[in-house]
Design an enzyme around this catalytic site. Structure first.
Site, PDB file in Angstrom:
ATOM      1  N   TYR A 198     -40.316  23.770 -22.434  1.00 45.08           N
ATOM      2  CA  TYR A 198     -39.287  24.818 -22.448  1.00 45.08           C
ATOM      3  C   TYR A 198     -37.950  24.331 -23.019  1.00 45.08           C
ATOM      4  CZ  TYR A 198     -36.127  28.277 -20.189  1.00 45.08           C
ATOM      5  OH  TYR A 198     -35.175  29.226 -19.912  1.00 45.08           O
ATOM      6  N   LYS A 202     -35.162  25.557 -26.034  1.00 43.84           N
ATOM      7  CA  LYS A 202     -33.819  26.030 -25.684  1.00 43.84           C
ATOM      8  C   LYS A 202     -32.734  25.160 -26.339  1.00 43.84           C
ATOM      9  CE  LYS A 202     -34.576  29.691 -23.073  1.00 43.84           C
ATOM     10  NZ  LYS A 202     -34.211  31.036 -23.571  1.00 43.84           N
TER      11      LYS A 202
END
Ligand SMILES: CCCCCCCCCCCCCCCC(=O)[C@@H](N)CO
Length: 343
Positions: A198, A202
């Site tokens: 993740y 980001k």
């Protein structure tokens, strides 16, 4: 001769005075704030969490709102909620079922959303769609690692690209002042165990935003990037089901806020013209302490949070490391259960 303590006092007084002057400057002289009223706002991921909260707030502020998401049923539900808070009968409120993972889809969704406006591009694009699938690195594979980039980075980059290409075809006078708002995460500033799929995406969103912030000045398009922490959204409930225990433990330090509160903070930052928009203490600390060459104009305030970061972040990181190490034995068991150990 001036003594050391009185020098310190002078320094504190000078610091306090500049802080007050800076605040006054912000209050009275900063350029006119962005107003959503009458603007066309396009929102991806607008049927849940941050995106939905944002759609409702913008509707209440009198904006024309288009939301794009995949699930038709949820789109209709969101539309009903928007209709319930519309401010005038002239406000255009529309929902479109599209996935925006590819260029073709991103372009098609824009085509549809621009139609009621004679083909003109939205005044503001809020790219809120995204998914988190926390888990250990060893449980990932090529497809899951790539999927998270699809669901985060490409889901931001491709709609931004499609929109920018359309925007630049319009006269400069119309393009000027349009906005592209990307959504990163506090995990786009730092990372912890469980977020190997993740966080990189980001972080990449931060990089994209920084390049676009610089480049889209050529057209007068403003770029903002948001770094929210824990959002009490339906997505959080889903991700917590697969989240490693150690990650949940470390995240206890983040209080979290409702989608509505985060949407308020996002709009406030966008209105104030912030490039990096944050909404909580953690965001403020990391915005300042990881700033590097990222644009910022909050002078002395930034410096204060930088100091908090300089002294506060290393002990926090140390406690995170200690927490991880505490889970070594438990993790060995976990590995056995999952068949990672042959003996
Ligand atoms: C002085 C410094 C103190 C620092 C304390 C920091 C505590 C932070 C813990 C981790 C927070 C993770 C937020 C995740 C949001 C997110 O993006 C995921 N839920 C995915 O959706």
């Amino acid at each position: 001769m001036t003594s050391i303590p009185s020098l310190a006092l002078y320094a504190i007084a000078a610091g306090a005075t500049s802080l007050i002057l800076y605040e006054l400057y912000i209050m009275f002289f900063r350029k006119k704030k962005w107003d959503a009223k009458g603007k066309h706002c396009y929102i991806t991921g607008g049927t849940a969490g941050l995106g939905l909260a944002l759609a409702l707030k913008l509707t209440k502020e009198g904006a024309n709102v288009s939301i794009v998401a995949r699930n038709q049923e949820r789109l209709e539900k969101a539309l009903k909620e928007m209709e319930a808070v519309r401010q005038s009968p002239d406000q255009k409120l529309n929902v479109y079922s599209f996935s925006v993972h590819t260029t073709a889809d991103a372009e098609a969704s824009l085509d549809a959303a621009c139609k009621p406006y004679g083909g003109k591009t939205p005044d503001a694009m809020f790219l809120c769609a995204g998914t988190a699938r926390p888990g250990f690195f060893i449980e990932q594979d090529e497809s899951s690692l790539k999927q998270s980039f699809d669901e985060i980075y490409w889901l931001s980059a491709l709609p931004a690209l499609a929109a920018t290409k359309r925007m630049v075809r319009e006269p400069l006078s119309e393009t000027r002042g349009k906005k592209i708002v990307l959504v990163s995460s506090s995990l786009g500033y730092f990372s912890i165990v469980g977020y190997s799929s993740y966080s990189p995406a980001k972080f990449a969103v931060r990089g994209l935003a920084e390049a676009l912030h610089s480049e889209l000045m050529l057209y007068g398009i403003d770029v903002h990037v948001f770094f929210p922490g824990t959002i009490f959204s339906p997505g959080l409930i889903t991700e917590n089901k697969t989240k490693p225990k150690v990650t949940l433990k470390i995240e206890e330090r983040d209080e979290g806020m409702s989608p509505e509160r985060w949407a308020d903070e996002l709009l406030k930052g966008v209105r104030d013209g912030d490039f990096h928009v944050v909404g909580d203490f953690i965001g403020r600390v990391f915005r300042s302490s990881t700033r590097g060459a990222s644009p910022s104009d909050r002078g002395i305030i930034d410096f204060i949070y930088l100091m908090i970061g300089v002294f506060g972040v290393p002990p926090w990181r140390k406690s995170v490391d200690e927490n991880v190490v505490k889970h070594v034995d438990e993790h060995q068991e976990y590995l056995k259960e999952r068949g990672f150990k042959t003996s």
